[in-house]
Design an enzyme around this catalytic site. Structure first.
Site, PDB file in Angstrom:
ATOM      1  N   VAL A  68       0.837  -1.202   0.000  1.00 47.25           N
ATOM      2  CA  VAL A  68       0.000   0.000   0.000  1.00 47.25           C
ATOM      3  C   VAL A  68       0.870   1.249   0.000  1.00 47.25           C
ATOM      4  O   VAL A  68       2.046   1.214   0.349  1.00 47.25           O
ATOM      5  CB  VAL A  68      -0.958   0.025   1.206  1.00 47.25           C
ATOM      6  CG1 VAL A  68      -1.889  -1.178   1.169  1.00 47.25           C
ATOM      7  CG2 VAL A  68      -0.211   0.066   2.521  1.00 47.25           C
ATOM      8  N   ARG A  74       7.123   5.061  -3.495  1.00 51.72           N
ATOM      9  CA  ARG A  74       6.146   4.739  -4.536  1.00 51.72           C
ATOM     10  C   ARG A  74       5.784   3.270  -4.426  1.00 51.72           C
ATOM     11  O   ARG A  74       6.570   2.402  -4.796  1.00 51.72           O
ATOM     12  CB  ARG A  74       6.736   5.043  -5.910  1.00 51.72           C
ATOM     13  CG  ARG A  74       6.975   6.505  -6.204  1.00 51.72           C
ATOM     14  CD  ARG A  74       5.679   7.252  -6.489  1.00 51.72           C
ATOM     15  NE  ARG A  74       4.888   6.614  -7.527  1.00 51.72           N
ATOM     16  CZ  ARG A  74       4.861   6.997  -8.791  1.00 51.72           C
ATOM     17  NH1 ARG A  74       5.567   8.034  -9.178  1.00 51.72           N
ATOM     18  NH2 ARG A  74       4.111   6.350  -9.661  1.00 51.72           N
TER      19      ARG A  74
END
Length: 144
Positions: A68, A74
């Site tokens: 997540v 990223r």
């Protein structure tokens, strides 16, 4: 002789969600035929998957993680690296390596989202078990 055992790797981040994939997997493949391996996070899965696949002890290796957006890195980069690494482990060893690695576009750590993803991981675990069994049958028919 074809191995009848399976390896299941679980990333420890969000283990309350990720562990549900193992539950789904064991609905089709008995837990007595599955060896479980915990790793710190998703990024560590490909190396362990490769080592397990190369051991010759497993008919297939499944790897589960929940990647997540933590706001620091990223998450899509991590997810891509993990899936690429898992695919490479399977291709390099000739043993099926299955990904149960999910990367939602939007995840909030709420009861509602957690319940949705727990249920989804059960289904993804079932799908991984179905894939492991189907690949095994297909490959056995090719060898005959």
């Amino acid at each position: 002789m074809t191995p009848t055992r399976y390896a299941f790797i679980k990333a420890n981040w969000h283990s309350d969600i990720v562990d549900r994939a193992f539950d789904g997997f064991c609905e089709l493949i008995p837990a007595s035929q599955v060896d479980v391996f915990d790793v710190p996070g998703a990024f560590e899965m490909p190396l362990v998957a490769r080592d397990l696949a190369a051991s010759g002890r497993y008919a297939a290796v499944a790897a589960a993680a929940f990647v997540v957006d933590g706001g620091i890195y990223r998450h899509d980069f991590v997810a891509q690296a993990v899936v690429d690494g898992l695919m490479r482990a399977g291709m390099d060893t000739g043993v099926p390596v299955l990904s149960v690695s999910l990367t939602p576009h939007h995840y909030q750590e709420t009861d509602h989202h957690n319940e949705i993803y727990r249920a989804h991981f059960v289904e993804k675990g079932r799908e991984a078990a179905k894939a492991a069994l189907m690949i095994g049958k297909t490959r056995a028919s090719l060898a005959a």
